[in-house]
Design a protein around this motif. Structure first.
Motif, mmCIF file in Angstrom:
data_model
loop_
_atom_site.group_PDB
_atom_site.id
_atom_site.type_symbol
_atom_site.label_atom_id
_atom_site.label_comp_id
_atom_site.label_asym_id
_atom_site.label_seq_id
_atom_site.Cartn_x
_atom_site.Cartn_y
_atom_site.Cartn_z
ATOM 1 N N TYR A 194 1.108 -1.402 0.096
ATOM 2 C CA TYR A 194 0.294 -0.350 0.263
ATOM 3 C C TYR A 194 0.939 0.814 -0.048
ATOM 4 O O TYR A 194 1.880 1.338 1.324
ATOM 5 C CB TYR A 194 -0.615 -0.207 1.441
ATOM 6 N N TYR A 210 0.495 5.846 -0.194
ATOM 7 C CA TYR A 210 -0.372 6.505 -0.475
ATOM 8 C C TYR A 210 0.449 8.230 -0.709
ATOM 9 O O TYR A 210 1.443 8.327 -0.674
ATOM 10 C CB TYR A 210 -0.891 7.085 0.781
ATOM 11 N N TYR A 240 -3.891 7.140 -3.655
ATOM 12 C CA TYR A 240 -3.866 5.567 -3.087
ATOM 13 C C TYR A 240 -2.980 4.015 -4.176
ATOM 14 O O TYR A 240 -4.122 4.714 -5.288
ATOM 15 C CB TYR A 240 -4.714 5.621 -2.215
ATOM 16 N N VAL A 263 -3.124 -0.035 -3.632
ATOM 17 C CA VAL A 263 -3.088 -1.371 -3.196
ATOM 18 C C VAL A 263 -2.228 -2.531 -3.428
ATOM 19 O O VAL A 263 -1.958 -3.212 -3.278
ATOM 20 C CB VAL A 263 -4.283 -1.630 -2.646
ATOM 21 N N ARG A 265 2.048 1.722 3.589
ATOM 22 C CA ARG A 265 2.419 0.500 4.237
ATOM 23 C C ARG A 265 2.369 -1.075 4.625
ATOM 24 O O ARG A 265 1.954 -1.160 3.209
ATOM 25 C CB ARG A 265 0.554 0.809 5.422
ATOM 26 N N GLY A 281 -4.750 -3.750 7.109
ATOM 27 C CA GLY A 281 -5.360 -2.028 7.960
ATOM 28 C C GLY A 281 -4.657 -1.372 8.970
ATOM 29 O O GLY A 281 -4.599 -0.685 8.957
ATOM 30 N N GLY A 282 -4.442 -2.196 9.950
ATOM 31 C CA GLY A 282 -3.732 -1.941 10.332
ATOM 32 C C GLY A 282 -2.458 -1.214 10.981
ATOM 33 O O GLY A 282 -1.628 -1.002 12.046
ATOM 34 N N ASP A 283 -1.829 -1.914 9.915
ATOM 35 C CA ASP A 283 -0.337 -1.908 9.566
ATOM 36 C C ASP A 283 0.017 0.287 9.751
ATOM 37 O O ASP A 283 -0.447 0.659 9.372
ATOM 38 C CB ASP A 283 0.860 -1.993 8.781
ATOM 39 N N THR A 284 1.208 0.275 10.291
ATOM 40 C CA THR A 284 1.952 1.838 10.431
ATOM 41 C C THR A 284 1.750 2.488 8.826
ATOM 42 O O THR A 284 2.534 1.708 8.350
ATOM 43 C CB THR A 284 2.513 1.604 11.304
ATOM 44 N N GLN A 285 2.169 4.017 8.947
ATOM 45 C CA GLN A 285 2.241 4.244 7.914
ATOM 46 C C GLN A 285 2.939 5.349 8.254
ATOM 47 O O GLN A 285 3.445 5.376 9.373
ATOM 48 C CB GLN A 285 1.211 5.501 7.339
ATOM 49 N N PHE A 317 5.714 7.777 6.676
ATOM 50 C CA PHE A 317 6.458 9.143 5.831
ATOM 51 C C PHE A 317 7.316 8.748 5.167
ATOM 52 O O PHE A 317 8.413 9.199 6.021
ATOM 53 C CB PHE A 317 6.162 10.555 6.259
ATOM 54 N N GLY A 318 7.855 9.666 3.931
ATOM 55 C CA GLY A 318 8.253 10.045 3.066
ATOM 56 C C GLY A 318 9.011 11.926 3.649
ATOM 57 O O GLY A 318 8.184 11.876 5.026
#
Lengths: 113, 114
Positions: free
Chosen positions: A31, A33, A48, A50, A94, A98-102, A104-105
């Motif tokens: 995933y 985004y 986004y 998938v 991520r 669905g509960g995984d941490t995102q 970020f860059g």
């Protein structure tokens, strides 16, 4: 692991120009985004994905395009830059759940004049 | 669709005092809830998340949050703040039964006063 990397860090565009914001992740995440951040407005989801070959619109997709040809890369394209696209752009990824941490860059600060 | 509201755009608090940052969400299906922190000129990093189970969730840097389903809230708390907690804090919600979007609130800027 480098995590999520974004290039360039800064860019100034003239109205009507085009550019691609690059995003790469080395965590084998399905995933990915793209968000834009404007002062006082939080983060707005642009597009986004998938997985490779699959993309979908977020809250504010107009004026942007994306592609996802590999798991690692998720470039964001601005075709005809407008002043309203002046913003800070963040890419995130991520894992499958669905509960995984995102993650970020560091962001790309874009100014359109 | 799911949404999230952060009730305060800015919160000033004295150093070593407690703080609560408020977050309310809206969704017709079960949600996952997140708090992220953004230090100046950086990307976002996860503070804590609620997926299921215990409604009190502990995160990094001494922060905790409580999930309240009846109030549709997920407020963030810290008993004693430090100058290094100066940052912007974002609440986020996802509804995996519906889609793969993660929606963020507008953020709360925490100002620590000496």
């Amino acid at each position: 692991n480098a995590g999520v990397t974004q290039t360039p860090k800064f860019r100034i565009l003239k109205i009507g120009q085009s550019m691609t914001l690059q995003c790469t992740q080395d965590m084998n995440h399905n995933y990915m985004y793209w968000y834009r951040q404007d002062p006082g407005m939080g983060l707005k989801l642009i597009y986004y994905s998938v997985g490779a070959g699959i993309t979908d619109k977020g809250e504010v997709p107009n004026g942007y395009n994306v592609s996802r040809s590999t798991t690692e890369d998720f470039p964001l394209r601005l075709e005809l830059a407008a002043p309203s696209q002046t913003s800070v752009y963040f890419c995130a990824s991520r894992g499958f759940s669905g509960g995984d941490t995102q993650y970020f860059g560091p962001g790309t600060r874009l100014t359109v004049l | 669709a799911q949404s999230v509201t952060q009730l305060d755009s800015q919160v000033p608090v004295f150093e070593e005092a407690p703080v609560e940052l408020r977050c309310n969400y809206s969704s017709s299906v079960s949600v996952y809830l997140f708090w992220y922190v953004q230090y100046p000129n950086q990307g976002l990093q996860l503070l804590l998340k609620y997926l299921s189970g215990s409604t009190l969730v502990k995160g990094i840097n001494g922060f905790e949050a409580e999930f309240n389903k009846s109030q549709t809230s997920f407020h963030l708390r810290k008993p004693s703040v430090h100058i290094s907690d100066t940052a912007e804090y974002f609440c986020a919600v996802s509804a995996p039964q519906r889609d793969d979007k993660i929606i963020f609130g507008k953020g709360t800027r925490l100002h620590i006063l000496p």
